[in-house]
Design a protein around this motif. Structure first.
Motif, PDB file in Angstrom:
ATOM      1  N   SER A  17       0.827  -1.198   0.000  1.00  0.00           N
ATOM      2  CA  SER A  17       0.000   0.000   0.000  1.00  0.00           C
ATOM      3  C   SER A  17       0.865   1.254   0.000  1.00  0.00           C
ATOM      4  O   SER A  17       0.585   2.209  -0.727  1.00  0.00           O
ATOM      5  CB  SER A  17      -0.914   0.003   1.224  1.00  0.00           C
ATOM      6  N   LEU A  18       1.916   1.252   0.803  1.00  0.00           N
ATOM      7  CA  LEU A  18       2.793   2.412   0.863  1.00  0.00           C
ATOM      8  C   LEU A  18       3.469   2.654  -0.479  1.00  0.00           C
ATOM      9  O   LEU A  18       3.520   3.786  -0.965  1.00  0.00           O
ATOM     10  CB  LEU A  18       3.840   2.242   1.973  1.00  0.00           C
ATOM     11  N   VAL A  19       3.941   1.594  -1.118  1.00  0.00           N
ATOM     12  CA  VAL A  19       4.560   1.735  -2.439  1.00  0.00           C
ATOM     13  C   VAL A  19       3.552   2.303  -3.429  1.00  0.00           C
ATOM     14  O   VAL A  19       3.845   3.229  -4.185  1.00  0.00           O
ATOM     15  CB  VAL A  19       5.127   0.382  -2.933  1.00  0.00           C
ATOM     16  N   ARG A  20       2.322   1.784  -3.411  1.00  0.00           N
ATOM     17  CA  ARG A  20       1.271   2.258  -4.314  1.00  0.00           C
ATOM     18  C   ARG A  20       0.975   3.733  -4.075  1.00  0.00           C
ATOM     19  O   ARG A  20       0.894   4.534  -5.014  1.00  0.00           O
ATOM     20  CB  ARG A  20      -0.001   1.425  -4.121  1.00  0.00           C
ATOM     21  N   GLU A  21       0.808   4.106  -2.814  1.00  0.00           N
ATOM     22  CA  GLU A  21       0.482   5.493  -2.495  1.00  0.00           C
ATOM     23  C   GLU A  21       1.622   6.445  -2.841  1.00  0.00           C
ATOM     24  O   GLU A  21       1.382   7.546  -3.341  1.00  0.00           O
ATOM     25  CB  GLU A  21       0.109   5.626  -1.013  1.00  0.00           C
ATOM     26  N   LEU A  22       2.871   6.038  -2.581  1.00  0.00           N
ATOM     27  CA  LEU A  22       4.010   6.889  -2.932  1.00  0.00           C
ATOM     28  C   LEU A  22       4.108   7.059  -4.441  1.00  0.00           C
ATOM     29  O   LEU A  22       4.345   8.161  -4.936  1.00  0.00           O
ATOM     30  CB  LEU A  22       5.310   6.314  -2.376  1.00  0.00           C
ATOM     31  N   ARG A  23       3.904   5.969  -5.173  1.00  0.00           N
ATOM     32  CA  ARG A  23       3.945   6.042  -6.640  1.00  0.00           C
ATOM     33  C   ARG A  23       2.833   6.953  -7.162  1.00  0.00           C
ATOM     34  O   ARG A  23       3.060   7.789  -8.031  1.00  0.00           O
ATOM     35  CB  ARG A  23       3.818   4.639  -7.224  1.00  0.00           C
ATOM     36  N   ARG A  24       1.638   6.804  -6.616  1.00  0.00           N
ATOM     37  CA  ARG A  24       0.500   7.625  -7.041  1.00  0.00           C
ATOM     38  C   ARG A  24       0.776   9.105  -6.759  1.00  0.00           C
ATOM     39  O   ARG A  24       0.538   9.965  -7.605  1.00  0.00           O
ATOM     40  CB  ARG A  24      -0.763   7.187  -6.311  1.00  0.00           C
ATOM     41  N   GLU A  40       3.584  10.361  -9.227  1.00  0.00           N
ATOM     42  CA  GLU A  40       3.119  10.496 -10.603  1.00  0.00           C
ATOM     43  C   GLU A  40       2.153  11.660 -10.767  1.00  0.00           C
ATOM     44  O   GLU A  40       2.270  12.430 -11.711  1.00  0.00           O
ATOM     45  CB  GLU A  40       2.481   9.194 -11.072  1.00  0.00           C
ATOM     46  N   SER A  41       1.222  11.824  -9.851  1.00  0.00           N
ATOM     47  CA  SER A  41       0.270  12.930  -9.978  1.00  0.00           C
ATOM     48  C   SER A  41       0.972  14.260  -9.766  1.00  0.00           C
ATOM     49  O   SER A  41       0.645  15.255 -10.406  1.00  0.00           O
ATOM     50  CB  SER A  41      -0.893  12.776  -9.002  1.00  0.00           C
ATOM     51  N   ARG A  42       1.947  14.294  -8.919  1.00  0.00           N
ATOM     52  CA  ARG A  42       2.708  15.521  -8.645  1.00  0.00           C
ATOM     53  C   ARG A  42       3.453  15.988  -9.884  1.00  0.00           C
ATOM     54  O   ARG A  42       3.494  17.163 -10.194  1.00  0.00           O
ATOM     55  CB  ARG A  42       3.690  15.249  -7.503  1.00  0.00           C
ATOM     56  N   HIS A  43       4.048  15.067 -10.599  1.00  0.00           N
ATOM     57  CA  HIS A  43       4.859  15.442 -11.746  1.00  0.00           C
ATOM     58  C   HIS A  43       4.044  15.679 -13.010  1.00  0.00           C
ATOM     59  O   HIS A  43       4.545  16.220 -13.971  1.00  0.00           O
ATOM     60  CB  HIS A  43       5.963  14.400 -11.968  1.00  0.00           C
ATOM     61  N   ARG A  44       2.786  15.307 -13.000  1.00  0.00           N
ATOM     62  CA  ARG A  44       1.901  15.608 -14.130  1.00  0.00           C
ATOM     63  C   ARG A  44       1.197  16.935 -13.948  1.00  0.00           C
ATOM     64  O   ARG A  44       0.838  17.576 -14.909  1.00  0.00           O
ATOM     65  CB  ARG A  44       0.831  14.520 -14.263  1.00  0.00           C
ATOM     66  N   SER A  45       0.992  17.354 -12.709  1.00  0.00           N
ATOM     67  CA  SER A  45       0.070  18.449 -12.460  1.00  0.00           C
ATOM     68  C   SER A  45       0.686  19.839 -12.398  1.00  0.00           C
ATOM     69  O   SER A  45       0.098  20.785 -12.864  1.00  0.00           O
ATOM     70  CB  SER A  45      -0.716  18.181 -11.175  1.00  0.00           C
ATOM     71  N   ARG A  46       1.853  19.988 -11.784  1.00  0.00           N
ATOM     72  CA  ARG A  46       2.379  21.338 -11.603  1.00  0.00           C
ATOM     73  C   ARG A  46       3.875  21.291 -11.306  1.00  0.00           C
ATOM     74  O   ARG A  46       4.390  20.269 -10.884  1.00  0.00           O
ATOM     75  CB  ARG A  46       1.644  22.050 -10.489  1.00  0.00           C
TER      76      ARG A  46
END
Length: 96
Positions: A62-69, A72-78
């Motif tokens: 879960s931690l790996v999934r949440e960190l990846r999410r 990825e969202s951080r580097h796509r958004s701003r």
């Protein structure tokens, strides 16, 4: 790994949830994520990266999934911002 402590965060008392968080350090720097102002729980605050553990999911996965999410969202958004805390209630951020 850390403690497994149930906590209730729902106003309708739907029961305890499991969460995972990570403290990612580089010397005296710590990675924090900014929660959006539209979030239901703890909006517009800085927080450790992490999230909910899904039913039947291993907390490490879960931690790996949440960190990846989050990454990825951080580097796509701003663009990235560098923030420095200079007191108990003062945080200064700069883009780039």
């Amino acid at each position: 790994m850390g403690q497994d402590v149930p906590m209730t965060i729902s106003a309708d008392d739907s029961g305890p949830v499991r969460i995972v968080t990570a403290v990612l350090r580089d010397g005296d720097r710590v990675l924090l994520c900014h929660r959006s102002a539209g979030r239901r729980w703890y909006p517009d605050v800085w927080d450790l990266p992490g999230g909910h553990v899904e039913e039947g999911e291993d907390p490490k996965e879960s931690l790996v999934r949440e960190l990846r999410r989050s990454w990825e969202s951080r580097h796509r958004s701003r663009p990235a911002r560098r923030c420095m805390r200079s007191g108990p209630r003062r945080t200064t951020c700069k883009s780039g």
